[in-house]
Design an enzyme around this catalytic site. Sequence first.
Site, mmCIF file in Angstrom:
data_model
loop_
_atom_site.group_PDB
_atom_site.id
_atom_site.type_symbol
_atom_site.label_atom_id
_atom_site.label_comp_id
_atom_site.label_asym_id
_atom_site.label_seq_id
_atom_site.Cartn_x
_atom_site.Cartn_y
_atom_site.Cartn_z
ATOM 1 N N LYS A 210 27.806 37.929 39.178
ATOM 2 C CA LYS A 210 28.562 36.730 39.535
ATOM 3 C C LYS A 210 28.592 35.821 38.318
ATOM 4 O O LYS A 210 27.548 35.533 37.721
ATOM 5 C CB LYS A 210 27.861 36.040 40.696
ATOM 6 C CG LYS A 210 28.369 34.649 40.996
ATOM 7 C CD LYS A 210 27.715 34.134 42.264
ATOM 8 C CE LYS A 210 28.005 32.679 42.475
ATOM 9 N NZ LYS A 210 27.620 32.235 43.809
HETATM 10 C C1 R5P Z 1 24.430 28.534 42.646
HETATM 11 O O1 R5P Z 1 23.693 29.099 41.919
HETATM 12 C C2 R5P Z 1 24.631 28.984 43.979
HETATM 13 O O2 R5P Z 1 24.058 30.231 43.987
HETATM 14 C C3 R5P Z 1 26.038 29.136 44.530
HETATM 15 O O3 R5P Z 1 26.077 30.285 45.276
HETATM 16 C C4 R5P Z 1 27.110 29.228 43.516
HETATM 17 O O4 R5P Z 1 27.083 28.155 42.656
HETATM 18 C C5 R5P Z 1 28.511 29.416 44.145
HETATM 19 O O5 R5P Z 1 28.917 28.346 44.783
HETATM 20 P P1 R5P Z 1 30.035 27.388 44.179
HETATM 21 O O6 R5P Z 1 31.338 28.086 44.412
HETATM 22 O O7 R5P Z 1 29.892 26.146 44.973
HETATM 23 O O8 R5P Z 1 29.764 27.203 42.729
#
Ligand code: R5P
Length: 301
Positions: A210
């Site tokens: 990710k």
């Molecule tokens: C951050 O480390 C968290 O794991 C979230 O899952 C990640 O940031 C994704 O969420 P967002 O789309 O709000 O950035």
Amino acid sequence: MADKEGVKREAVKVDKNYYTDVPFKTNGNFHVKGAANLDWGMKKHLTNIFNPKSGNTVMFAFDHGYFMGSVSGLERLDILIPQLIDHVDVLMATRGALRTCVKPNFRKGIALRVSAGSSMINDDLSHELVSVDIEDAIRMNADCLAVQTFIGAGGQLSSIDNLSKVINAGARYSIPTLGVIAVGKDMERTSQYFKLATRIVAELGANIIKTYYCDDFDEVVAACPVPIVVAGGKKLTEKDALTMAYKSMLGGARGLDMGRNIFQSKYPVLMADAIGKIVHNKYTDKEAWEFLNDKIKNSGK
Ligand code: R5P
């Protein structure tokens, strides 16, 4: 390993070629990049995450509480999550959120957050540990184990240690690992950084990465031998978030792992649906924006 002196002495710059127009060569007949040589159990978990028809996924991330507490939009998981569950492919969450706020009678993938140790009041968020043991991840039926990975930050060594421990434990029980690339507050979101970080994490054995969208994203994807899903990041306008999602898919992402741009939207369910249209149905950002507006109009909200 190239020694520093060797690198310094190198006088000729050698160009890189990412062959961004050449599909990944070693996928066999499996729909998930880099997974053709994995065993049945791994492939089953990956299929719970990546739709075998589109090859893509919409992950809904609501694991923010593990270091941010109750952020806006996530105050009541017990109210929000049941509304969204049918509109996404995977729930990305902590075990605490899942066990307390989500009934187990759903048929979606689970990306279980298994690292912790930081909080918003720390100066340096990069020092974490593995907070969930593999037996509990198995009890939760996790389809992948999500570990925060800080490349280039103070906690790099411990986060690579965490990542490696999780990959080793996951490999024993055929559970894939999702490496979450973190960007420290003083670091830039450049393709140079993401190429470095995604490749390191993939070569250490993560099965999914990710990361964030950036310029030259297609090169980041091409150089990474496992699927990349793109984080949403801070709240944007709905239109901009759809454009970011579209550009990510165009650049070769295999899905979105989106949190705030869904749950902080005035229309979380419709936003999840619009993202799904881009991810699974090849909608452009313009088409998804029109879809969203039509749905809003028809909902009378
Ligand atoms: C951050 O480390 C968290 O794991 C979230 O899952 C990640 O940031 C994704 O969420 P967002 O789309 O709000 O950035």
